[in-house]
Design an enzyme around this catalytic site. Structure first.
Site, PDB file in Angstrom:
ATOM      1  N   ARG A  32     -37.330  93.335  56.196  1.00  0.00           N
ATOM      2  CA  ARG A  32     -37.266  91.947  56.528  1.00  0.00           C
ATOM      3  C   ARG A  32     -38.287  91.346  56.591  1.00  0.00           C
ATOM      4  O   ARG A  32     -38.502  90.092  56.182  1.00  0.00           O
ATOM      5  CB  ARG A  32     -36.294  91.960  57.941  1.00  0.00           C
ATOM      6  N   LYS A  71     -38.353  85.321  59.642  1.00  0.00           N
ATOM      7  CA  LYS A  71     -38.807  85.665  60.848  1.00  0.00           C
ATOM      8  C   LYS A  71     -40.097  85.113  61.356  1.00  0.00           C
ATOM      9  O   LYS A  71     -40.889  86.084  61.194  1.00  0.00           O
ATOM     10  CB  LYS A  71     -38.397  87.225  61.447  1.00  0.00           C
ATOM     11  N   GLU A  87     -26.653  81.656  67.543  1.00  0.00           N
ATOM     12  CA  GLU A  87     -27.182  82.807  68.090  1.00  0.00           C
ATOM     13  C   GLU A  87     -27.762  82.414  69.347  1.00  0.00           C
ATOM     14  O   GLU A  87     -27.683  81.388  69.771  1.00  0.00           O
ATOM     15  CB  GLU A  87     -28.192  83.409  67.221  1.00  0.00           C
TER      16      GLU A  87
HETATM   17  N1  PXG Z   1     -32.074  86.207  66.728  1.00  0.00           N
HETATM   18  C1  PXG Z   1     -33.557  85.744  66.894  1.00  0.00           C
HETATM   19  C2  PXG Z   1     -33.963  84.210  67.045  1.00  0.00           C
HETATM   20  C3  PXG Z   1     -34.479  86.696  67.152  1.00  0.00           C
HETATM   21  O1  PXG Z   1     -35.750  86.458  67.345  1.00  0.00           O
HETATM   22  C4  PXG Z   1     -32.869  88.424  67.093  1.00  0.00           C
HETATM   23  C5  PXG Z   1     -31.902  87.263  66.998  1.00  0.00           C
HETATM   24  C6  PXG Z   1     -32.521  89.919  67.117  1.00  0.00           C
HETATM   25  O2  PXG Z   1     -32.884  90.548  65.747  1.00  0.00           O
HETATM   26  P1  PXG Z   1     -33.204  92.169  65.947  1.00  0.00           P
HETATM   27  O3  PXG Z   1     -33.612  92.200  64.496  1.00  0.00           O
HETATM   28  O4  PXG Z   1     -34.351  92.322  66.815  1.00  0.00           O
HETATM   29  O5  PXG Z   1     -32.040  92.975  66.463  1.00  0.00           O
HETATM   30  C7  PXG Z   1     -34.215  88.122  67.380  1.00  0.00           C
HETATM   31  C8  PXG Z   1     -35.313  89.132  67.532  1.00  0.00           C
HETATM   32  C9  PXG Z   1     -38.169  88.458  72.928  1.00  0.00           C
HETATM   33  C10 PXG Z   1     -38.020  88.582  71.483  1.00  0.00           C
HETATM   34  O6  PXG Z   1     -39.413  88.579  73.420  1.00  0.00           O
HETATM   35  C11 PXG Z   1     -37.316  88.639  70.699  1.00  0.00           C
HETATM   36  C12 PXG Z   1     -37.005  88.519  69.391  1.00  0.00           C
HETATM   37  C13 PXG Z   1     -38.398  88.600  68.890  1.00  0.00           C
HETATM   38  C14 PXG Z   1     -39.548  88.532  69.572  1.00  0.00           C
HETATM   39  C15 PXG Z   1     -39.469  88.397  70.841  1.00  0.00           C
HETATM   40  O7  PXG Z   1     -37.320  88.338  73.524  1.00  0.00           O
HETATM   41  N2  PXG Z   1     -35.923  88.856  68.959  1.00  0.00           N
END
Ligand code: PXG
Length: 290
Positions: free
Chosen positions: A50, A149, A182
Site C-alpha cells: 500500500r 495514505k 469511513e
Molecule cells: N481509514 C483511515 C482514514 C485511516 O487513516 C484506516 C481507515 C484503517 O486502515 P488500516 O490499514 O490501519 O486497517 C486508517 C488508518 C490514529 C491513526 O492515530 C489511524 C490511522 C492512521 C494513522 C493514525 O488513529 N488509521
C-alpha cells in the site's frame, strides 16, 4: 529510543527533519501505521504494497527496496525492544524550496519509529464506542483519492475535532453523495441479517489492511460479505456495527448519533470476528528477531 532516519539509526533527539521538508510544508508524503504482535510484524507485506501504491499515485519514488525497508522495520523493533507495539513508517517528498514543485525535492526523507501504542480505552472494546456523523465531508475522490495514505490528514482531523467536541473519540464521515465512507482513522462495517457489509473503496474508504483481514475472516467463518453503499439510516438500523483499523483493531459500535445499535451491546458476529482476529495476530507476521 532509536529512530531510523535516511539509512541510519539515530537517537530520538537527533531524529530531526528540515523545516524545508515538503512533508512538513505541504503534507506531501505517504505513511503506514503497522502493528507488531508477539515479536512479529503483522501484514507487513500488505502495508509495504500500500505504501508503494500511495507513493506511485503521488509520483514519489521510495529510495529503498521493499526488502531493505522490511529489514529496517525489523531492526527498528529489535533496537527498541518492541515485541508488541506500533511502527510508523513515513516517506516524505524531502527537502525542497518554498514552492510547491515536488520535482525540486531531490531526495525523499524516510523515517521509521518503532514504539508502543496508545490504544482506545479498554471500555470501548467491552461496551462499544459511540460514534457521531461529522458535518465535515470526506474529501471527494476526484480531488484526492482516499486510497492514498498521505501525510495530508486535515480532512480527517476536522472530523476528529467534531467527534471530540461531541464528547466521543471517533466520527463517521460521509462522502459528497451522502453515503458512509469511513471514520477518521478507521473503516466501518455493519452486520445485517447475518451479512457483513462495508462501504466500497469508491465511496471514499481507505483500503484498510484490517478491513481486508475482516473480509477474509468473515469468509472463513462462513459469513456472507458485501461491499455496498451504506447510509446513516443503514448504520442506525443495523443489527451490529464495528470499526476497524491498525491501531483500533476491531471496536464494537454501541451508538450512532445517539441511536443504540441492536441492543446497544457488542454483537455476536462482532465478538466472533474480534476473537478470530486475535487468534490471527498470534500466528502471523514477519519475525523481527526478538
Ligand atoms: N481509514 C483511515 C482514514 C485511516 O487513516 C484506516 C481507515 C484503517 O486502515 P488500516 O490499514 O490501519 O486497517 C486508517 C488508518 C490514529 C491513526 O492515530 C489511524 C490511522 C492512521 C494513522 C493514525 O488513529 N488509521
Amino acid at each position: 529510543m532509536k529512530i531510523y532516519l535516511d539509512g541510519k539509526f539515530v537517537e530520538q533527539q537527533d531524529a530531526q527533519v528540515s523545516v524545508f521538508d515538503h512533508g512538513l510544508l505541504y503534507g506531501d508524503g505517504v505513511f503506514e501505521g503497522i502493528r507488531v504482535y508477539h515479536g512479529r510484524i503483522f501484514r507487513l507485506e500488505q502495508h509495504l504494497d500500500r505504501l508503494w501504491d500511495s507513493a506511485k499515485a503521488i509520483m514519489l519514488k521510495i529510495p529503498l527496496s521493499k526488502e531493505e525497508l522490511t529489514r529496517a522495520c525489523c531492526e527498528a523493533c529489535r533496537l527498541n525492544n518492541v515485541r508488541d507495539g506500533y511502527i510508523r513508517l513515513v516517506v516524505t517528498r524531502g527537502v525542497g524550496n518554498l514552492g510547491l514543485n515536488p520535482f525540486q525535492c531531490p531526495k525523499p526523507t524516510v523515517f521509521i519509529i518503532a514504539d508502543t501504542i496508545e490504544l482506545y480505552p479498554e471500555k470501548v472494546y467491552r461496551e462499544g464506542i459511540e460514534l457521531i456523523t461529522a458535518a465535515t465531508q470526506r474529501v471527494n475522490a476526484a480531488a484526492i483519492s482516499p486510497s492514498i495514505k498521505s501525510l495530508n490528514y486535515l480532512n480527517n482531523i476536522l472530523a476528529k475535532i467534531e467527534a471530540i467536541h461531541a464528547g466521543t473519540i471517533e466520527a463517521i464521515m460521509l462522502n459528497h453523495a451522502g453515503y458512509v465512507a469511513e471514520c477518521t482513522g478507521d473503516n466501518i462495517f455493519i452486520v445485517r441479517q447475518g451479512r457483513v457489509e462495508t462501504p466500497p473503496v469508491s465511496d471514499g474508504a481507505l483500503i484498510g489492511i484490517t478491513r481486508n483481514v475482516i473480509l477474509e475472516l468473515a469468509v472463513k467463518l462462513g459469513l456472507p460479505v458485501a461491499e455496498t453503499h451504506l447510509t446513516r439510516y443503514d448504520l442506525m438500523t443495523a443489527d451490529e456495527c464495528f470499526i476497524t483499523g491498525t491501531a483500533a483493531e476491531i471496536v464494537p459500535v454501541a451508538k450512532v448519533d445517539c441511536r443504540p445499535i441492536g441492543d446497544g451491546q457488542p454483537g455476536v458476529i462482532t465478538l466472533k470476528l474480534m476473537e478470530a482476529f486475535r487468534k490471527l495476530t498470534r500466528t502471523e507476521g514477519v519475525p523481527v528477531g526478538l
